[in-house]
Design a protein around this motif. Structure first.
Motif, PDB file in Angstrom:
ATOM      1  N   THR A   1       0.870  -1.172  -0.041  1.00  0.00           N
ATOM      2  CA  THR A   1      -0.084   0.112   0.070  1.00  0.00           C
ATOM      3  C   THR A   1       0.931   1.267  -0.092  1.00  0.00           C
ATOM      4  O   THR A   1       2.040   1.075   0.226  1.00  0.00           O
ATOM      5  N   PRO A   2       0.384   2.526  -0.435  1.00  0.00           N
ATOM      6  CA  PRO A   2       1.195   3.617  -0.504  1.00  0.00           C
ATOM      7  C   PRO A   2       1.717   3.945   0.989  1.00  0.00           C
ATOM      8  O   PRO A   2       2.636   4.757   1.152  1.00  0.00           O
ATOM      9  N   TYR A   3       1.041   3.394   2.189  1.00  0.00           N
ATOM     10  CA  TYR A   3       1.646   3.766   3.546  1.00  0.00           C
ATOM     11  C   TYR A   3       3.065   3.225   3.611  1.00  0.00           C
ATOM     12  O   TYR A   3       3.994   4.060   4.612  1.00  0.00           O
ATOM     13  N   GLU A   4       3.437   2.307   3.042  1.00  0.00           N
ATOM     14  CA  GLU A   4       4.869   1.567   2.993  1.00  0.00           C
ATOM     15  C   GLU A   4       5.810   2.209   2.067  1.00  0.00           C
ATOM     16  O   GLU A   4       6.817   2.649   1.938  1.00  0.00           O
TER      17      GLU A   4
ATOM     18  N   PRO B   1       7.522   9.361   1.579  1.00  0.00           N
ATOM     19  CA  PRO B   1       8.766  10.222   1.334  1.00  0.00           C
ATOM     20  C   PRO B   1       9.827  10.099   2.585  1.00  0.00           C
ATOM     21  O   PRO B   1      10.916  10.435   1.834  1.00  0.00           O
ATOM     22  N   MET B   2       9.449  10.010   3.488  1.00  0.00           N
ATOM     23  CA  MET B   2      10.254   9.655   4.729  1.00  0.00           C
ATOM     24  C   MET B   2      11.377   8.723   4.839  1.00  0.00           C
ATOM     25  O   MET B   2      12.336   8.400   5.440  1.00  0.00           O
ATOM     26  N   ARG B   3      10.744   7.516   4.168  1.00  0.00           N
ATOM     27  CA  ARG B   3      11.403   6.226   3.885  1.00  0.00           C
ATOM     28  C   ARG B   3      11.523   5.717   2.616  1.00  0.00           C
ATOM     29  O   ARG B   3      10.737   4.614   2.380  1.00  0.00           O
TER      30      ARG B   3
ATOM     31  N   GLY C   1      10.037   1.700  -0.743  1.00  0.00           N
ATOM     32  CA  GLY C   1       9.503   1.590  -2.083  1.00  0.00           C
ATOM     33  C   GLY C   1      10.636   1.174  -3.294  1.00  0.00           C
ATOM     34  O   GLY C   1      10.368   0.553  -4.036  1.00  0.00           O
ATOM     35  N   ASN C   2      11.928   1.727  -3.141  1.00  0.00           N
ATOM     36  CA  ASN C   2      12.925   1.490  -4.081  1.00  0.00           C
ATOM     37  C   ASN C   2      13.292   0.119  -3.695  1.00  0.00           C
ATOM     38  O   ASN C   2      13.802  -0.811  -4.658  1.00  0.00           O
TER      39      ASN C   2
END
Length: 335
Positions: free
Chosen positions: A282-285, A289-291, A295-296
């Motif tokens: 989900t977008p939560y993880e 932008p702080m983590r 996503g990468n």
């Protein structure tokens, strides 16, 4: 080396666990299911919930509380878009995330109480509806720092907050193998897994799906690193052959890296295993932008497995909704 079959007193680990279970359950009122008994069956609602405290793994100090949701007889389970009859010996193991605990304990903690809908008992019922022909095993983290940070120290080297230090020889797979065998024996299931070191063959029809959510994904990652050695281990190789699916559900932990496995050699072994792999996020993880590394790493994990020809399915849930912890938990229902 400590033997799986004995402790210092000469009693078997299973005998010790049964004694602890009986003692723990004696003070609980009968019939309670939500919040759950320390030990006991929910007598009026098939399928049943059974709580097993301090189930031993393969070493004396590695014990975990288990919650078992048993299937209804003759049920059918859904797997993706297909349906197939259950074998009667199909099992799902679920590793929860931070703050998830038994309902009774969550109700007592101010930080946890608002999230009781995602207690171990509630998740067992959710998964039981999704996979009605499976035995559902919820494995409670062995430590809950400050009552909210899950630490899977029995499966992977971790700090107090549950951030992992992965290695190839920690014994996470061996612990799971022993934990399931002891849990099946304590629950009096037919055809349990044979003890480690036994010459007995695996029971017919045994299959295993491993599902991990949020912090629980550190256990799945550790298992990936252990795959090469485990495949040549005569005690673990037959166990691995019974694993059909592995699900990563919105993995995350407080460390600054290794939220997803990115080592190409480890992923190559995973791809060769033939296990069906599933990555749900989900977008939560993956869009925080702080983590940004989460996503990468997720992209590297999925892209590498695709390049290696793995049997991989993936999905970004709630893509058009704002990132929220509510949706983070909802992935347990939606995957």
């Amino acid at each position: 080396m400590f033997s799986i079959r004995t402790v210092n007193t000469g009693l078997t680990l299973i005998a010790v666990a049964k004694a602890m279970s009986a003692a723990a359950g004696s003070s609980d009122p009968p019939g309670l299911c939500l919040p759950g008994n320390t030990v006991g069956v929910c007598p009026d609602s098939p399928p049943r919930l059974l709580r097993l405290p301090a189930v031993p793994g393969y070493e004396q100090h590695r014990v975990n509380d288990l919650l078992l949701h048993s299937p209804s007889t003759g049920s059918v389970h859904r797997c993706g878009s297909s349906e197939m009859a259950g074998s009667g010996n199909a099992h799902i193991v679920f590793f929860p995330g931070d703050i998830q605990n038994f309902q009774q304990e969550m109700a007592l903690q101010p930080d946890a109480a608002p999230w009781q809908s995602w207690s171990l008992e509630r998740v067992a019922l959710i998964l039981g509806r999704r996979f009605p022909s499976h035995h559902i095993w919820i494995i409670r983290a062995s430590q809950m720092y400050l009552h909210k940070f899950s630490c899977y120290q029995n499966f992977v080297e971790s700090n107090l907050f549950g951030a992992p230090e992965h290695s190839s020889d920690y014994g996470g797979l061996r612990h799971l193998r022993a934990l399931l065998g002891h849990g099946m024996e304590l629950a009096n299931l037919p055809d349990p897994l044979p003890p480690l070191g036994s010459a007995t063959s695996f029971p017919p029809g045994f299959s295993l799906t491993i599902v991990a959510f949020s912090k629980g994904c550190v256990v799945l990652n550790q298992m990936v690193y252990e795959l090469p050695a485990a495949k040549t281990d005569p005690e673990l190789a037959p166990f691995l052959e019974c694993v059909t699916d592995m699900y990563w559900l919105d993995g995350g932990h407080p460390g600054g890296s290794e939220t997803w496995v990115t080592d190409k050699r480890a992923l190559a072994e995973l791809a060769r295993s033939g296990v069906a792999l599933h990555a749900h996020v989900t977008p939560y993880e993956v869009r925080d932008p702080m983590r940004a590394w989460v996503g990468n790493e997720h992209k590297r994990f999925t892209h590498t497995l695709e390049e290696l020809g793995a049997q991989l399915s993936q999905k970004l849930h709630f893509e058009d909704e704002p990132a929220s912890i509510d949706n983070h938990f909802r992935i347990i229902q939606e995957f």
